[in-house]
Design a protein around this motif. Structure first.
Motif, PDB file in Angstrom:
ATOM      1  N   PRO A  58       0.965  19.591  14.697  1.00  0.00           N
ATOM      2  CA  PRO A  58       1.748  18.156  14.247  1.00  0.00           C
ATOM      3  C   PRO A  58       0.980  16.903  14.558  1.00  0.00           C
ATOM      4  CG  PRO A  58       3.637  19.578  14.719  1.00  0.00           C
ATOM      5  CD  PRO A  58       2.324  20.433  15.237  1.00  0.00           C
ATOM      6  N   GLU A  59       0.307  17.172  15.656  1.00  0.00           N
ATOM      7  CA  GLU A  59      -0.420  15.808  16.207  1.00  0.00           C
ATOM      8  C   GLU A  59      -1.548  15.868  15.123  1.00  0.00           C
ATOM      9  OE1 GLU A  59       2.254  17.197  19.149  1.00  0.00           O
ATOM     10  OE2 GLU A  59       0.639  18.491  18.152  1.00  0.00           O
ATOM     11  N   ASP A  60      -2.153  16.671  14.496  1.00  0.00           N
ATOM     12  CA  ASP A  60      -3.409  16.450  13.842  1.00  0.00           C
ATOM     13  C   ASP A  60      -2.986  15.588  12.554  1.00  0.00           C
ATOM     14  OD1 ASP A  60      -5.124  18.103  15.417  1.00  0.00           O
ATOM     15  OD2 ASP A  60      -4.271  19.856  14.316  1.00  0.00           O
ATOM     16  N   ILE A  61      -1.604  15.901  11.979  1.00  0.00           N
ATOM     17  CA  ILE A  61      -1.153  15.128  10.806  1.00  0.00           C
ATOM     18  C   ILE A  61      -0.938  13.652  11.312  1.00  0.00           C
ATOM     19  CG2 ILE A  61       0.563  15.049   9.137  1.00  0.00           C
ATOM     20  CD1 ILE A  61      -1.651  17.377   9.189  1.00  0.00           C
ATOM     21  N   ALA A  62      -0.373  13.755  12.566  1.00  0.00           N
ATOM     22  CA  ALA A  62      -0.005  12.188  13.301  1.00  0.00           C
ATOM     23  C   ALA A  62      -1.261  11.564  13.043  1.00  0.00           C
ATOM     24  CB  ALA A  62       0.755  12.379  14.378  1.00  0.00           C
ATOM     25  N   ARG A  63      -2.391  11.929  13.343  1.00  0.00           N
ATOM     26  CA  ARG A  63      -3.712  11.084  13.595  1.00  0.00           C
ATOM     27  C   ARG A  63      -3.893  10.679  12.076  1.00  0.00           C
ATOM     28  NH1 ARG A  63      -4.652  14.450  17.665  1.00  0.00           N
ATOM     29  NH2 ARG A  63      -5.644  16.137  16.611  1.00  0.00           N
ATOM     30  N   ALA A  64      -3.714  11.299  11.116  1.00  0.00           N
ATOM     31  CA  ALA A  64      -3.953  11.023   9.546  1.00  0.00           C
ATOM     32  C   ALA A  64      -3.208   9.805   9.455  1.00  0.00           C
ATOM     33  CB  ALA A  64      -3.948  12.056   8.733  1.00  0.00           C
ATOM     34  N   VAL A  65      -1.807   9.935   9.709  1.00  0.00           N
ATOM     35  CA  VAL A  65      -0.894   8.782   9.526  1.00  0.00           C
ATOM     36  C   VAL A  65      -1.431   7.291  10.102  1.00  0.00           C
ATOM     37  CG1 VAL A  65       1.417   7.874   9.805  1.00  0.00           C
ATOM     38  CG2 VAL A  65       1.208  10.321   8.986  1.00  0.00           C
ATOM     39  N   VAL A  66      -1.816   7.617  11.524  1.00  0.00           N
ATOM     40  CA  VAL A  66      -2.179   6.365  12.341  1.00  0.00           C
ATOM     41  C   VAL A  66      -3.402   5.727  11.582  1.00  0.00           C
ATOM     42  CG1 VAL A  66      -3.127   5.742  14.436  1.00  0.00           C
ATOM     43  CG2 VAL A  66      -1.377   7.184  14.609  1.00  0.00           C
ATOM     44  N   PHE A  67      -4.183   6.734  10.998  1.00  0.00           N
ATOM     45  CA  PHE A  67      -5.491   6.035  10.338  1.00  0.00           C
ATOM     46  C   PHE A  67      -5.127   5.384   9.210  1.00  0.00           C
ATOM     47  CE2 PHE A  67      -8.605   6.589   6.961  1.00  0.00           C
ATOM     48  CZ  PHE A  67      -9.695   5.840   7.432  1.00  0.00           C
ATOM     49  N   ILE A  68      -4.117   5.843   8.275  1.00  0.00           N
ATOM     50  CA  ILE A  68      -3.678   5.056   7.240  1.00  0.00           C
ATOM     51  C   ILE A  68      -2.780   3.704   7.711  1.00  0.00           C
ATOM     52  CG2 ILE A  68      -2.086   5.198   5.565  1.00  0.00           C
ATOM     53  CD1 ILE A  68      -2.261   7.953   5.119  1.00  0.00           C
ATOM     54  N   VAL A  69      -1.853   3.860   8.484  1.00  0.00           N
ATOM     55  CA  VAL A  69      -1.346   2.332   8.898  1.00  0.00           C
ATOM     56  C   VAL A  69      -2.284   1.498   9.737  1.00  0.00           C
ATOM     57  CG1 VAL A  69       0.751   3.516   8.821  1.00  0.00           C
ATOM     58  CG2 VAL A  69      -0.215   3.468  10.884  1.00  0.00           C
ATOM     59  N   ALA A  70      -3.077   2.110  10.438  1.00  0.00           N
ATOM     60  CA  ALA A  70      -4.027   1.082  11.334  1.00  0.00           C
ATOM     61  C   ALA A  70      -5.276   0.638  10.181  1.00  0.00           C
ATOM     62  CB  ALA A  70      -4.534   2.087  12.297  1.00  0.00           C
ATOM     63  N   SER A  71      -5.516   1.061   9.363  1.00  0.00           N
ATOM     64  CA  SER A  71      -6.603   0.505   8.315  1.00  0.00           C
ATOM     65  C   SER A  71      -6.229  -0.910   8.093  1.00  0.00           C
ATOM     66  CB  SER A  71      -6.940   1.304   6.837  1.00  0.00           C
ATOM     67  OG  SER A  71      -7.112   2.783   7.358  1.00  0.00           O
ATOM     68  N   PRO A  72      -7.304  -1.685   7.927  1.00  0.00           N
ATOM     69  CA  PRO A  72      -7.336  -3.074   7.402  1.00  0.00           C
ATOM     70  C   PRO A  72      -6.501  -3.361   6.337  1.00  0.00           C
ATOM     71  CG  PRO A  72      -9.523  -2.679   8.097  1.00  0.00           C
ATOM     72  CD  PRO A  72      -8.791  -1.339   8.078  1.00  0.00           C
ATOM     73  N   ARG A  73      -5.689  -4.398   6.289  1.00  0.00           N
ATOM     74  CA  ARG A  73      -5.101  -4.526   4.907  1.00  0.00           C
ATOM     75  C   ARG A  73      -6.128  -4.505   3.511  1.00  0.00           C
ATOM     76  NH1 ARG A  73      -0.483  -3.940   4.073  1.00  0.00           N
ATOM     77  NH2 ARG A  73      -0.550  -5.284   2.370  1.00  0.00           N
ATOM     78  N   ARG A  74      -7.262  -4.856   3.677  1.00  0.00           N
ATOM     79  CA  ARG A  74      -8.273  -4.863   2.687  1.00  0.00           C
ATOM     80  C   ARG A  74      -8.549  -3.468   2.099  1.00  0.00           C
ATOM     81  NH1 ARG A  74     -11.051  -6.122   7.181  1.00  0.00           N
ATOM     82  NH2 ARG A  74     -12.762  -4.527   7.722  1.00  0.00           N
ATOM     83  N   VAL A  75      -8.126  -2.457   3.122  1.00  0.00           N
ATOM     84  CA  VAL A  75      -8.505  -1.143   2.756  1.00  0.00           C
ATOM     85  C   VAL A  75      -7.016  -0.189   2.390  1.00  0.00           C
ATOM     86  CG1 VAL A  75      -8.975   1.252   3.571  1.00  0.00           C
ATOM     87  CG2 VAL A  75     -10.039  -1.069   4.382  1.00  0.00           C
ATOM     88  N   ALA A  76      -7.037   0.291   1.274  1.00  0.00           N
ATOM     89  CA  ALA A  76      -5.944   1.137   0.714  1.00  0.00           C
ATOM     90  C   ALA A  76      -6.330   2.440   0.545  1.00  0.00           C
ATOM     91  CB  ALA A  76      -5.813   0.663  -0.657  1.00  0.00           C
ATOM     92  N   ARG A 129       0.758  -1.243  -0.017  1.00  0.00           N
ATOM     93  CA  ARG A 129       0.036   0.051  -0.099  1.00  0.00           C
ATOM     94  C   ARG A 129       0.842   1.259  -0.053  1.00  0.00           C
ATOM     95  NH1 ARG A 129      -4.204  -1.001   4.849  1.00  0.00           N
ATOM     96  NH2 ARG A 129      -2.236  -1.045   6.047  1.00  0.00           N
ATOM     97  N   VAL A 130       0.475   2.092  -0.809  1.00  0.00           N
ATOM     98  CA  VAL A 130       1.234   3.477  -0.904  1.00  0.00           C
ATOM     99  C   VAL A 130       0.204   4.722  -0.702  1.00  0.00           C
ATOM    100  CG1 VAL A 130       2.778   5.015  -2.434  1.00  0.00           C
ATOM    101  CG2 VAL A 130       2.855   2.497  -2.636  1.00  0.00           C
ATOM    102  N   SER A 131       0.732   5.581   0.251  1.00  0.00           N
ATOM    103  CA  SER A 131      -0.330   6.604   0.566  1.00  0.00           C
ATOM    104  C   SER A 131       0.393   8.033   0.512  1.00  0.00           C
ATOM    105  CB  SER A 131      -0.920   6.353   1.920  1.00  0.00           C
ATOM    106  OG  SER A 131      -1.625   5.005   2.266  1.00  0.00           O
ATOM    107  N   VAL A 132      -0.392   8.886   0.474  1.00  0.00           N
ATOM    108  CA  VAL A 132       0.240  10.300   0.423  1.00  0.00           C
ATOM    109  C   VAL A 132      -0.583  10.892   1.391  1.00  0.00           C
ATOM    110  CG1 VAL A 132      -0.837  11.064  -1.611  1.00  0.00           C
ATOM    111  CG2 VAL A 132       1.186  12.498  -0.938  1.00  0.00           C
ATOM    112  N   VAL A 133       0.075  11.776   2.150  1.00  0.00           N
ATOM    113  CA  VAL A 133      -0.650  12.774   3.066  1.00  0.00           C
ATOM    114  C   VAL A 133      -0.386  14.324   2.595  1.00  0.00           C
ATOM    115  CG1 VAL A 133      -0.873  13.457   5.334  1.00  0.00           C
ATOM    116  CG2 VAL A 133      -0.334  11.164   4.945  1.00  0.00           C
ATOM    117  N   GLU A 134      -1.415  14.764   2.589  1.00  0.00           N
ATOM    118  CA  GLU A 134      -1.218  16.260   1.979  1.00  0.00           C
ATOM    119  C   GLU A 134      -1.603  17.194   3.100  1.00  0.00           C
ATOM    120  OE1 GLU A 134      -2.553  16.059  -2.533  1.00  0.00           O
ATOM    121  OE2 GLU A 134      -3.440  14.727  -1.428  1.00  0.00           O
ATOM    122  N   PRO A 135      -0.837  17.491   3.936  1.00  0.00           N
ATOM    123  CA  PRO A 135      -1.137  18.624   5.122  1.00  0.00           C
ATOM    124  C   PRO A 135      -1.555  19.903   4.559  1.00  0.00           C
ATOM    125  CG  PRO A 135       0.944  17.507   5.453  1.00  0.00           C
ATOM    126  CD  PRO A 135       0.286  17.499   3.954  1.00  0.00           C
ATOM    127  N   GLY A 136      -2.385  20.676   5.191  1.00  0.00           N
ATOM    128  CA  GLY A 136      -2.650  22.053   4.865  1.00  0.00           C
ATOM    129  C   GLY A 136      -1.728  22.928   5.813  1.00  0.00           C
TER     130      GLY A 136
END
Length: 110
Positions: free
Chosen positions: A79-97, A42-49
């Motif tokens: 920065p913690e707001d962006i960290a929460r987005a990262v956690v959401f990505i990596v904690a998503s089930p393997r079936r979710v990209a 899985r490859v993800s990109v985070v685009e912070p404002g």
């Protein structure tokens, strides 16, 4: 996981090179995602404002006052707001990209 910026979606005066690099990160991430999909990578990109960092102070002198005036009008993320987005990505089930997450400050219009 790659990091881009809202600048990869909305270019602003004086940010041509920065915006170009952020747009490139998004395109690179999408190509990489497609290439690695058969291996279930899985490859993800985070685009912070706008995040409360030192970035504005590193803006060219002739643009700095305009940038600082603009960001003073919004409640910037931390920065913690962006960290929460990262956690959401990596904690998503393997079936979710989660391919992209655009995270803006609530008051941010660009």
């Amino acid at each position: 996981m790659e990091f881009s910026s809202t600048a990869g979606r909305v270019a602003r005066p004086g940010t041509a090179v920065y915006a170009m690099t952020k747009t490139g990160v998004v395109a690179f991430s999408e190509a990489l995602r497609q290439e690695l999909q058969p291996q279930r990578v899985r490859v993800s990109v985070v685009e912070p404002g706008n995040v409360d960092t030192e970035l504005a102070s590193h803006t060219r002198a002739e643009l700095r006052s305009g940038v600082e005036a603009q960001i003073q009008q919004i409640e910037r993320m931390v920065p913690e707001d962006i960290a929460r987005a990262v956690v959401f990505i990596v904690a998503s089930p393997r079936r979710v990209a989660v391919n992209e997450i655009l995270v803006r400050a609530a008051d941010q219009t660009w």
